[in-house]
Design a protein around this motif. Structure first.
Motif, PDB file in Angstrom:
ATOM      1  N   UNK A 186       0.851  -1.190   0.000  1.00 21.52           N
ATOM      2  CA  UNK A 186       0.000   0.000   0.000  1.00 21.52           C
ATOM      3  C   UNK A 186       0.891   1.245   0.000  1.00 21.52           C
ATOM      4  N   UNK A 187       0.424   2.290  -0.651  1.00 25.16           N
ATOM      5  CA  UNK A 187       1.132   3.565  -0.695  1.00 25.16           C
ATOM      6  C   UNK A 187       0.239   4.642  -0.104  1.00 25.16           C
ATOM      7  N   UNK A 188       0.827   5.475   0.732  1.00 20.75           N
ATOM      8  CA  UNK A 188       0.066   6.535   1.393  1.00 20.75           C
ATOM      9  C   UNK A 188       0.604   7.894   0.967  1.00 20.75           C
ATOM     10  N   UNK A 189      -0.284   8.811   0.732  1.00 22.45           N
ATOM     11  CA  UNK A 189       0.115  10.163   0.361  1.00 22.45           C
ATOM     12  C   UNK A 189      -1.018  11.136   0.583  1.00 22.45           C
ATOM     13  N   UNK A 190      -0.709  12.411   0.472  1.00 16.59           N
ATOM     14  CA  UNK A 190      -1.720  13.460   0.582  1.00 16.59           C
ATOM     15  C   UNK A 190      -2.223  13.819  -0.802  1.00 16.59           C
ATOM     16  N   UNK A 216      -3.270  11.624   4.057  1.00 18.32           N
ATOM     17  CA  UNK A 216      -3.070  10.188   4.305  1.00 18.32           C
ATOM     18  C   UNK A 216      -4.076   9.311   3.576  1.00 18.32           C
ATOM     19  N   UNK A 217      -4.128   9.465   2.264  1.00 15.80           N
ATOM     20  CA  UNK A 217      -4.969   8.601   1.427  1.00 15.80           C
ATOM     21  C   UNK A 217      -4.153   7.364   1.055  1.00 15.80           C
ATOM     22  N   UNK A 218      -4.746   6.191   1.161  1.00 16.45           N
ATOM     23  CA  UNK A 218      -4.032   4.939   0.904  1.00 16.45           C
ATOM     24  C   UNK A 218      -4.477   4.325  -0.419  1.00 16.45           C
ATOM     25  N   UNK A 219      -3.501   3.837  -1.180  1.00 17.13           N
ATOM     26  CA  UNK A 219      -3.772   3.148  -2.441  1.00 17.13           C
ATOM     27  C   UNK A 219      -3.180   1.753  -2.411  1.00 17.13           C
ATOM     28  N   UNK A 220      -3.904   0.794  -2.976  1.00 19.35           N
ATOM     29  CA  UNK A 220      -3.320  -0.515  -3.216  1.00 19.35           C
ATOM     30  C   UNK A 220      -2.213  -0.362  -4.257  1.00 19.35           C
ATOM     31  N   UNK A 221      -1.231  -1.248  -4.207  1.00 16.02           N
ATOM     32  CA  UNK A 221      -0.080  -1.117  -5.098  1.00 16.02           C
ATOM     33  C   UNK A 221       0.213  -2.449  -5.791  1.00 16.02           C
ATOM     34  N   UNK A 222      -0.677  -2.902  -6.690  1.00 17.18           N
ATOM     35  CA  UNK A 222      -0.463  -4.196  -7.338  1.00 17.18           C
ATOM     36  C   UNK A 222       0.770  -4.200  -8.252  1.00 17.18           C
ATOM     37  N   UNK A 223       1.040  -3.094  -8.920  1.00 16.27           N
ATOM     38  CA  UNK A 223       2.237  -2.987  -9.758  1.00 16.27           C
ATOM     39  C   UNK A 223       2.479  -1.517 -10.076  1.00 16.27           C
ATOM     40  N   UNK A 224       3.716  -1.076  -9.877  1.00 18.28           N
ATOM     41  CA  UNK A 224       4.009   0.352 -10.043  1.00 18.28           C
ATOM     42  C   UNK A 224       3.761   0.833 -11.464  1.00 18.28           C
ATOM     43  N   UNK A 225       3.918  -0.046 -12.461  1.00 20.95           N
ATOM     44  CA  UNK A 225       3.717   0.394 -13.840  1.00 20.95           C
ATOM     45  C   UNK A 225       2.243   0.630 -14.162  1.00 20.95           C
ATOM     46  N   UNK A 226       1.362   0.014 -13.400  1.00 16.71           N
ATOM     47  CA  UNK A 226      -0.061   0.303 -13.600  1.00 16.71           C
ATOM     48  C   UNK A 226      -0.346   1.786 -13.309  1.00 16.71           C
ATOM     49  N   UNK A 227       0.325   2.313 -12.293  1.00 15.28           N
ATOM     50  CA  UNK A 227       0.133   3.728 -11.973  1.00 15.28           C
ATOM     51  C   UNK A 227       0.664   4.615 -13.086  1.00 15.28           C
ATOM     52  N   UNK A 228       1.748   4.184 -13.732  1.00 19.86           N
ATOM     53  CA  UNK A 228       2.298   4.962 -14.843  1.00 19.86           C
ATOM     54  C   UNK A 228       1.288   5.057 -15.991  1.00 19.86           C
ATOM     55  N   UNK A 229       0.413   4.045 -16.079  1.00 17.87           N
ATOM     56  CA  UNK A 229      -0.620   4.044 -17.110  1.00 17.87           C
ATOM     57  C   UNK A 229      -1.930   4.624 -16.603  1.00 17.87           C
ATOM     58  N   UNK A 230      -1.917   5.165 -15.373  1.00 18.31           N
ATOM     59  CA  UNK A 230      -3.086   5.846 -14.852  1.00 18.31           C
ATOM     60  C   UNK A 230      -4.019   5.001 -14.015  1.00 18.31           C
TER      61      UNK A 230
END
Length: 451
Positions: free
Chosen positions: A142-146, A205-219
C-alpha cells in the motif's frame, strides 16, 4: 560526473520551469520543451543519459556495468521480485524477460543518480534513503500520500492553511510544488489554467493498493480515488463564500516514497485529470482577477464543511446540485439543477405545491434578513420557469420581474439555493420542511381568550 557533463555539448539536458507569475498575479509555471534562460533551470536529463540497450542509444548503458548485470541476474532468479519490478511480457500475468528487467533497473538507477546529483548528495547513507523511497513505490503493498487538488482562479490571500475537518484542509501551494506540477504546453489539459492556482484542497493520508508500479504509470491507481471530500470542500466554499470553485487535476504528494523526481523538487505525481470546473475558466481566465476569498469569508468554510459532512440526504443532494449547476454551460440546465436542490430543501414528497415550498423558503430566508414577500414571489417565479423547461416550453425570456425589479432566472435560482443552503448548514442538524411548517403554525396560533 560534473567534468563529464561540462566536457560535452551533446550531453542531454532538460529544462525545469522557474516559478513566475503573470501580470494578473496568477502563478504561470508551465513546462517548455526548449530552453529559455529566463524561464527555466537547465539540468542533466538523466532519462536520456542512463539506460539499457532497449532505450536506443543512451550515453551510459547499464548493459556494460557488471554490478548492474549482477543485480539483473538476482532479480531474474526471483520470479516474484521480477514480476513486481518489471513489466511482464505478454500481459500482467506473464514473466518479464531479461531485457525488460534491465530496462526497468535502468529507470531505478537513473532516478537515484538524478536525485542525488540535483540535490548535491554524495553521502552513501543519504543515497540509500533515496533508494528506499523508490523501492517502496515498487514493492510496498500500500502507498500513502496526501491528495492535492488545485483550485484554479480562486485566491485565499490571507490563508496558508485552513483546516476544514476529517483530514481536509485548504492549503497554499508553495513554489516547489508549483514547479513540480507544471504541465507541458502541449498537454490536453490547459497548462496555464492548471498553473493559475494559489491554493488547493488537501486530503491527508490517502491509501492506495499497489499491485504494480507500472499500472500507476498508465493511470490505474489501485483501489481508485474517492473525491467525495474534495467535492464537499468545493461545495462548502461555494455555500460559505459564494466563490464558484472547481478543479481539473488530482495529484498526490507521497509520504516516504516516490515514483520519480523532477530535478530537486518535491515528488508530486498525477492521479487523475477531470474537468470539474466551468469551461469558461479555460477561456484565458488566468488573465483576469478570478475570485478572491477574504479571511472573514474563509472563516465560515469549516463550519459549513463539517455540517455538510454530517447532513441529511436532502441537504447533501441540494449541495451537490449547487456545485453541479456551476459546471453547466446551458442556462436551462442551471435552472433545473437549482430547482432540484431547492425542492430537496423545502419540498415534501407528499406535498409538491409550489405555494408550500415558496412559503417555507420565505420563512427560512426571513431570518437572514430577506423580505419574505419578495422571497415567496421569487420562488414561485423560478419554479414557474422550471416547469416551462421540463415540459418543453420555449421560454421567451430568461428573466422575470417581481415588484418591478427584473431578475435573471438562472442566477436568481442559484442565489436562492445558496441562501437556503447557507441557512441549512449554519446549524446541525439542519432544519427540515416539517420543522419549518411547525414554525409557520406557531406564528399563526392565537391564544384562546377563555384560557
Amino acid at each position: 560526473m560534473d567534468d563529464f557533463i561540462g566536457s560535452s555539448a551533446l550531453v542531454p539536458q532538460e529544462y525545469v520551469p522557474n516559478y513566475e507569475e503573470n501580470e494578473a498575479g496568477w502563478p504561470s509555471v508551465v513546462s517548455l520543451d526548449y530552453n529559455r534562460s529566463d524561464k527555466c533551470t537547465t539540468t542533466l536529463k538523466w532519462r536520456s543519459l542512463v539506460g539499457s540497450k532497449s532505450d536506443g542509444r543512451p550515453k551510459v548503458s547499464v548493459s556494460k556495468i557488471g554490478e548492474v548485470q549482477a543485480l539483473v541476474d538476482f532479480i531474474e532468479s526471483d520470479s516474484d521480485l521480477a514480476h513486481r519490478l518489471a513489466l511482464p511480457s505478454g500481459g500482467w500475468e506473464g514473466k518479464p524477460d531479461r531485457d525488460r528487467i534491465e530496462f526497468d533497473v535502468a529507470i531505478f538507477l537513473r532516478e537515484i543518480l538524478g536525485r542525488a546529483h540535483s540535490t548535491g548528495i554524495l553521502d552513501v547513507a543519504e543515497m540509500v534513503l533515496i533508494y528506499c523511497r523508490i523501492e517502496r513505490s515498487r514493492l510496498a503493498e500500500h502507498l500513502i500520500g496526501d491528495l492535492i487538488v488545485p483550485l484554479p482562479l480562486v485566491k485565499f490571500p490571507e490563508t496558508d492553511e485552513l483546516k476544514l475537518g476529517d483530514g481536509v484542509s485548504i492549503v497554499r501551494l508553495d513554489e516547489g510544488t508549483q514547479r513540480s506540477r507544471a504541465r507541458s504546453t502541449r498537454d490536453t489539459l490547459n497548462a496555464f489554467l492548471s498553473a493559475a492556482a494559489t491554493h488547493a484542497v488537501r486530503i491527508q493520508s490517502v491509501s492506495y493498493d499497489n499491485p504494480h508500479w507500472l499500472r500507476r504509470m498508465f493511470g490505474f491507481w489501485g483501489n481508485g480515488t474517492d473525491l467525495t471530500r474534495v467535492d464537499l470542500a468545493c461545495q462548502a466554499i461555494d455555500i460559505a463564500t459564494g466563490a464558484h470553485v472547481g478543479y481539473a487535476e488530482v495529484l498526490i504528494r507521497p509520504l516516504d516514497w516516490a515514483e520519480e523526481w523532477t530535478y530537486d523538487l518535491p515528488a508530486i505525481h498525477e492521479v487523475a485529470t477531470i474537468r470539474r470546473h466551468h469551461e469558461k475558466l479555460a477561456e484565458r481566465g488566468w488573465h483576469g482577477p478570478g475570485t478572491t476569498v477574504e479571511s472573514s469569508a474563509a472563516a465560515r468554510i469549516p463550519t459549513t464543511f463539517q455540517n455538510l459532512s454530517s447532513s441529511n440526504l436532502r441537504v447533501a443532494l441540494a449541495a451537490r446540485r449547487l456545485f453541479q449547476s456551476n459546471l453547466r454551460t446551458d442556462d436551462d440546465d442551471v435552472v433545473v439543477d437549482c430547482c432540484i436542490g431547492i425542492e430537496a430543501l423545502v419540498g415534501d414528497e407528499h406535498d409538491e405545491l409550489t405555494h408550500r415550498m415558496a412559503q417555507r423558503a420565505a420563512v427560512v430566508l426571513a431570518r437572514r434578513g430577506h423580505d419574505p414577500h419578495s422571497t415567496y414571489a421569487i420562488t414561485k417565479k423560478v419554479y414557474g420557469e422550471r416547469s416551462s423547461i421540463v415540459h418543453g416550453v420555449v421560454r421567451k425570456s430568461k428573466s422575470f420581474k417581481v415588484k418591478g425589479q427584473e431578475y435573471h432566472t438562472s442566477s436568481t435560482a442559484r442565489w436562492l439555493l445558496r441562501e437556503l443552503l447557507t441557512s441549512a448548514t449554519s446549524v446541525s442538524p439542519a432544519w427540515t420542511p416539517a420543522a419549518i411548517d411547525q414554525r409557520i403554525l406557531a406564528s399563526a396560533l392565537i391564544p384562546d381568550p377563555e384560557g
